[in-house]
Structure formats: C-alpha cells, structure tokens
Scaffold this active site. Structure first.
Site, PDB file in Angstrom:
ATOM      1  N   ALA A  12     -45.825 -37.107  -3.288  1.00  0.00           N
ATOM      2  CA  ALA A  12     -45.969 -38.397  -3.983  1.00  0.00           C
ATOM      3  C   ALA A  12     -46.293 -38.252  -5.463  1.00  0.00           C
ATOM      4  CB  ALA A  12     -47.035 -39.232  -3.277  1.00  0.00           C
ATOM      5  N   GLY A  14     -44.757 -36.013  -7.298  1.00  0.00           N
ATOM      6  CA  GLY A  14     -43.605 -35.301  -7.864  1.00  0.00           C
ATOM      7  C   GLY A  14     -42.612 -36.229  -8.535  1.00  0.00           C
ATOM      8  N   GLY A 130     -36.794 -33.024   1.108  1.00  0.00           N
ATOM      9  CA  GLY A 130     -37.149 -31.694   0.586  1.00  0.00           C
ATOM     10  C   GLY A 130     -36.174 -30.639   1.075  1.00  0.00           C
ATOM     11  N   ASP A 159     -24.996 -36.792  -1.673  1.00  0.00           N
ATOM     12  CA  ASP A 159     -23.640 -36.215  -1.723  1.00  0.00           C
ATOM     13  C   ASP A 159     -22.598 -37.307  -1.445  1.00  0.00           C
ATOM     14  OD1 ASP A 159     -24.788 -33.418  -1.780  1.00  0.00           O
ATOM     15  OD2 ASP A 159     -25.528 -34.104   0.152  1.00  0.00           O
ATOM     16  N   ARG A 162     -22.304 -39.391  -4.471  1.00  0.00           N
ATOM     17  CA  ARG A 162     -21.595 -38.630  -5.513  1.00  0.00           C
ATOM     18  C   ARG A 162     -20.096 -38.636  -5.248  1.00  0.00           C
ATOM     19  NH1 ARG A 162     -26.009 -33.641  -5.368  1.00  0.00           N
ATOM     20  NH2 ARG A 162     -27.331 -34.425  -7.052  1.00  0.00           N
ATOM     21  N   HIS A 187     -26.463 -30.125   3.379  1.00  0.00           N
ATOM     22  CA  HIS A 187     -26.670 -30.522   1.971  1.00  0.00           C
ATOM     23  C   HIS A 187     -26.801 -29.233   1.161  1.00  0.00           C
ATOM     24  CE1 HIS A 187     -28.046 -32.406  -1.654  1.00  0.00           C
ATOM     25  NE2 HIS A 187     -29.199 -31.769  -1.595  1.00  0.00           N
TER      26      HIS A 187
HETATM   27  P1  NAD Z   1     -41.417 -31.877  -7.634  1.00  0.00           P
HETATM   28  O1  NAD Z   1     -41.812 -30.442  -7.789  1.00  0.00           O
HETATM   29  O2  NAD Z   1     -41.356 -32.753  -8.838  1.00  0.00           O
HETATM   30  O3  NAD Z   1     -42.403 -32.585  -6.605  1.00  0.00           O
HETATM   31  C1  NAD Z   1     -42.705 -32.021  -5.374  1.00  0.00           C
HETATM   32  C2  NAD Z   1     -44.083 -32.527  -4.990  1.00  0.00           C
HETATM   33  O4  NAD Z   1     -44.315 -32.097  -3.659  1.00  0.00           O
HETATM   34  C3  NAD Z   1     -45.202 -31.990  -5.860  1.00  0.00           C
HETATM   35  O5  NAD Z   1     -46.034 -33.055  -6.308  1.00  0.00           O
HETATM   36  C4  NAD Z   1     -45.944 -31.051  -4.913  1.00  0.00           C
HETATM   37  O6  NAD Z   1     -47.349 -30.967  -5.203  1.00  0.00           O
HETATM   38  C5  NAD Z   1     -45.670 -31.731  -3.584  1.00  0.00           C
HETATM   39  N1  NAD Z   1     -45.910 -30.910  -2.414  1.00  0.00           N
HETATM   40  C6  NAD Z   1     -45.761 -29.566  -2.260  1.00  0.00           C
HETATM   41  N2  NAD Z   1     -46.155 -29.188  -1.040  1.00  0.00           N
HETATM   42  C7  NAD Z   1     -46.532 -30.305  -0.382  1.00  0.00           C
HETATM   43  C8  NAD Z   1     -47.045 -30.559   0.907  1.00  0.00           C
HETATM   44  N3  NAD Z   1     -47.271 -29.577   1.775  1.00  0.00           N
HETATM   45  N4  NAD Z   1     -47.333 -31.833   1.237  1.00  0.00           N
HETATM   46  C9  NAD Z   1     -47.142 -32.835   0.384  1.00  0.00           C
HETATM   47  N5  NAD Z   1     -46.678 -32.661  -0.874  1.00  0.00           N
HETATM   48  C10 NAD Z   1     -46.373 -31.409  -1.243  1.00  0.00           C
HETATM   49  O7  NAD Z   1     -40.044 -31.875  -6.843  1.00  0.00           O
HETATM   50  P2  NAD Z   1     -38.961 -33.046  -6.704  1.00  0.00           P
HETATM   51  O8  NAD Z   1     -38.010 -32.940  -7.832  1.00  0.00           O
HETATM   52  O9  NAD Z   1     -39.633 -34.331  -6.439  1.00  0.00           O
HETATM   53  O10 NAD Z   1     -38.147 -32.528  -5.423  1.00  0.00           O
HETATM   54  C11 NAD Z   1     -38.749 -32.500  -4.145  1.00  0.00           C
HETATM   55  C12 NAD Z   1     -37.798 -31.830  -3.138  1.00  0.00           C
HETATM   56  O11 NAD Z   1     -36.637 -32.632  -2.951  1.00  0.00           O
HETATM   57  C13 NAD Z   1     -37.289 -30.466  -3.567  1.00  0.00           C
HETATM   58  O12 NAD Z   1     -37.274 -29.593  -2.445  1.00  0.00           O
HETATM   59  C14 NAD Z   1     -35.874 -30.742  -4.025  1.00  0.00           C
HETATM   60  O13 NAD Z   1     -35.050 -29.601  -3.958  1.00  0.00           O
HETATM   61  C15 NAD Z   1     -35.473 -31.788  -3.002  1.00  0.00           C
HETATM   62  N6  NAD Z   1     -34.302 -32.613  -3.323  1.00  0.00           N
HETATM   63  C16 NAD Z   1     -33.467 -32.937  -2.294  1.00  0.00           C
HETATM   64  C17 NAD Z   1     -32.351 -33.731  -2.514  1.00  0.00           C
HETATM   65  C18 NAD Z   1     -31.415 -34.088  -1.390  1.00  0.00           C
HETATM   66  O14 NAD Z   1     -30.359 -34.676  -1.682  1.00  0.00           O
HETATM   67  N7  NAD Z   1     -31.696 -33.805  -0.132  1.00  0.00           N
HETATM   68  C19 NAD Z   1     -32.101 -34.208  -3.800  1.00  0.00           C
HETATM   69  C20 NAD Z   1     -32.968 -33.860  -4.832  1.00  0.00           C
HETATM   70  C21 NAD Z   1     -34.073 -33.042  -4.581  1.00  0.00           C
HETATM   71  C1  LMR Z   2     -29.413 -32.176  -5.477  1.00  0.00           C
HETATM   72  O1  LMR Z   2     -28.416 -32.135  -4.749  1.00  0.00           O
HETATM   73  O2  LMR Z   2     -29.392 -32.675  -6.615  1.00  0.00           O
HETATM   74  C2  LMR Z   2     -30.728 -31.636  -4.945  1.00  0.00           C
HETATM   75  O3  LMR Z   2     -30.574 -31.095  -3.677  1.00  0.00           O
HETATM   76  C3  LMR Z   2     -31.399 -30.700  -5.885  1.00  0.00           C
HETATM   77  C4  LMR Z   2     -30.694 -29.362  -5.912  1.00  0.00           C
HETATM   78  O4  LMR Z   2     -31.375 -28.348  -5.726  1.00  0.00           O
HETATM   79  O5  LMR Z   2     -29.492 -29.336  -6.142  1.00  0.00           O
END
Ligand code: NAD
Ligand code: LMR
Length: 325
Positions: A12, A14, A130, A159, A162, A187
């Site tokens: 939350a 992040g 994540g 995706d 996109r 993904h």
């Molecule tokens: P970020 O680093 O800005 O934020 C992540 C947050 O998660 C941080 O505040 C961190 O302290 C927190 N965190 C870490 N471990 C935790 C836990 N055990 N419990 C609760 N919180 C925890 O990252 P972000 O840019 O917000 O991205 C988050 C995730 O989403 C990454 O793994 C990223 O690759 C993924 N993501 C997935 C997609 C998708 O399409 N599936 C798209 C974009 C990003």
């Molecule tokens: C995305 O597709 O933008 C996310 O999964 C972040 C990444 O690692 O590509």
C-alpha cells in the site's frame, strides 16, 4: 447506499498502490454506490510512508470511504476482506525477467495465502498483481486451503489492455469497438496475445491487419511493453497497472455484459492446458463469477505459442514446488 465492503490492498505504500487506492476509493472499481473500508498492508519499514498515503486519503474526503486500516499484519489486513488486491512485492529492474523475482517474492504469497484462508470472507475475490503474478497466485491458492482456488486470480489484464490499444492504433479505430482479444498464458515475455477471434466494429481483426504485422510487431510489442516502460521511466508501470487491476476486479464483480476479458485463472484443462498452473484465458463474467470462453478453434500458430507459455509456467512452478505444500 449499500453496506460497506472490505478491500485489502497490499504494497500500500508502493507506486501502484498510490494510484490504485484512490481509484478504488473514488468508486471506479465497485461503483458509485458501493462504500468501501480500505485495509492497507505494507511491511513495518514502509508504515511511516503509508501514514502519508492515509493522510492523503483523508484529505480527499471521499464519500465512499467508510474506514481505513493501515497495518503490517496480514491477519489484520485480511480480516473479513471481500476483495484482495495483492500488489506488494519487489518490482524488476532493467535487464531482469519477471521470473527473476520468484525467489524474492514467493514467500510473501505463502504467508498471505494462509492469512487469507484464515481471515478473509469465504467469498473473497483475490487478484495477484505482484510479479511473477501467475505463479504467485498459484502459491497463494495452494496456501489458502480453506478457499476455492478459483477465488485466486492473476493479472494479465494489463497485457489485454495493451493489446487492445496497439490494435486500435494500428487500425485507426477505438478500443471500444474491439472485442475478443485474448492473452493466453503467463504475464511474461512468453505470453501469447491472440487476435485470431478478435472483432473490430464487427469485422474480423485479421482481415484488417497483416500476419507479418501480428508476428513481427504486435506480439513482440505487447510481450515487451513492461520492459519498454521500465527503460523509459526507470521504474515499472504503475498507473496503467493500477487501472488494469481496477478493470479486472470491476469486471469480475460487476460483469462484462458478454464482452471477453483475459484473466489468469487456475487451469481446468481447457484448451489442453494441463491443470496445476495459473494460465491466462479468455473469460466472460456474470453474477460475480467468471467462465472460460469455450469451443474456440486453435490453429498451429496459436497452439505452438500457447505451449511455450505453458512450459514456462511449469518451470516456474517447479522452482517453488516446496511452497505449494
Ligand atoms: P513498489 O516497490 O513501488 O511497491 C511495492 C510495495 O510492496 C512496497 O511499499 C513494499 O514495502 C511492499 N511490500 C514488500 N513486501 C511486502 C509484504 N510482504 N507485504 C506487504 N507489502 C509488501 O512496487 P510497485 O511498482 O508498486 O510494484 C509492485 C509489484 O507489482 C511488483 O512485483 C511489480 O513487478 C508488479 N507489477 C505487476 C504488473 C502486472 O501486470 N501483473 C504490472 C506492474 C507491476
Ligand atoms: C508490466 O508488465 O509493466 C509489469 O509486469 C512490470 C514489469 O516488470 O514489466
């Protein structure tokens, strides 16, 4: 006004959550008549930063926000949760693949799966964002023994969105006119964005674009879009990821009116994908449930790509097998 529902958002403090929380709080996800109690989870080191986000939520005076919980305890964060958005995990940096995050992130999802199993609503709908999202969803489901694995899904909607946007730009149409896009599989860079069944304003998409464009431009662009954003921003996608999460949960909860969307869900053997992985499928949603679109023809080109992404998911599964017990 309806009775408030509980929405848990992890990670939350992040960057995705910084966009997502405010969309959920404003009613974009569950509708303008659905009050929400926000249950925000992050790690102890991030709680100070999370306090700032909570102050900003308060300063928005959202009419739909009935309460906010900010905690580092998953058991508290998932107490009675109706909708769980599992975002908290490490993002990748330049030069990494999403599966390189498996070791760092996998344990988070075994802990949270157990907590969801103990504390969440028995009807909870969970979306894992994540990365690597599909395999993290598998870990979550395997650890949430008191929930149906179908309740735990992974995000391939970014995706999907996109793919629609690339196709709209190429054909000079609006995304609104495009239906029946599919993201098969993981993904990751092996995902298969499939337009074999896609229609654009009722016409077959394949009649409007060349196979050469599909193979050399469209598929690689969608597969590599996350990496392109990391290169440009120095950070992974955030606002678009939050928007896709809102789309995924809204459609699952409120329905798609017959439109197809792509969701990462436990394979039930459909389209020859053996059970045991969380795989991107075309689905329609109604009455709070999703259903795989069945009966589609799969040609040789598609089959080969669907198998490659299935194989990658099996490899990811093998790497974290011990967390599935
Ligand atoms: P970020 O680093 O800005 O934020 C992540 C947050 O998660 C941080 O505040 C961190 O302290 C927190 N965190 C870490 N471990 C935790 C836990 N055990 N419990 C609760 N919180 C925890 O990252 P972000 O840019 O917000 O991205 C988050 C995730 O989403 C990454 O793994 C990223 O690759 C993924 N993501 C997935 C997609 C998708 O399409 N599936 C798209 C974009 C990003
Ligand atoms: C995305 O597709 O933008 C996310 O999964 C972040 C990444 O690692 O590509």
């Amino acid at each position: 006004m309806k009775k408030p529902v509980k929405v848990a958002i992890t990670g939350a403090a992040g960057q995705i959550a910084y966009s997502l929380i405010f969309r959920v709080a404003s009613g974009s996800m569950l509708g303008p008549d659905q009050p929400v109690i926000l249950q925000l989870l992050d790690i102890p080191d991030s709680l100070e930063k999370l306090k700032g986000t909570v102050m900003e939520i308060e300063d928005c005076a959202f009419p739909l926000v009935s309460g906010v919980v900010a905690t580092a305890d998953p058991m508290e964060a998932f107490d009675g949760t109706d909708y769980g958005l599992l975002v908290g995990a490490r993002p990748r940096g330049p030069g990494m693949e999403r599966k390189d995050l498996l070791e760092a992130n996998a344990k988070i999802f075994s802990v949270q799966g157990k907590a969801l199993s103990e504390k969440a609503s028995r009807d909870v709908k969970v979306l894992v964002v994540g990365n690597p999202a599909n395999t993290n969803a598998l870990i979550t489901a395997s650890n949430a023994k008191k929930l149906d694995p179908k309740q735990i899904t992974a995000m391939v909607r970014l995706d999907h969105n996109r793919a629609i946007s690339q196709l709209a730009a190429k054909t000079g149409t609006s995304g609104n006119d495009i239906d029946k896009v599919i993201i098969w599989g993981n993904h990751s860079a092996t995902q298969y964005p499939d337009i074999s069944h896609t229609t654009i304003a009722g016409k077959a998409a394949k009649s409007l674009v060349s196979q050469e464009w599909v193979e050399k431009d469209f598929i690689p662009t969608v597969q590599q879009r996350g990496a392109a954003i990391i290169k440009a921003r120095g950070l992974s996608s955030a606002a678009s990821a939050a928007s896709a999460a809102v789309d995924h949960m809204r459609d699952w909860a409120l329905g798609t009116n017959g439109k197809w969307v792509s969701m990462g869900i436990p394979s039930d053997g459909s389209y020859g994908i053996a059970p045991g992985v969380v795989y991107g499928y075309p689905v329609t949603c109604a009455n709070g449930k999703y259903e795989i679109v069945q009966g589609l023809s799969v040609d040789e080109f598609s089959r080969a790509r669907m198998s490659v992404t299935e194989t990658e998911l099996r490899e990811e599964r093998a790497a974290i097998e011990e967390l599935l017990k």
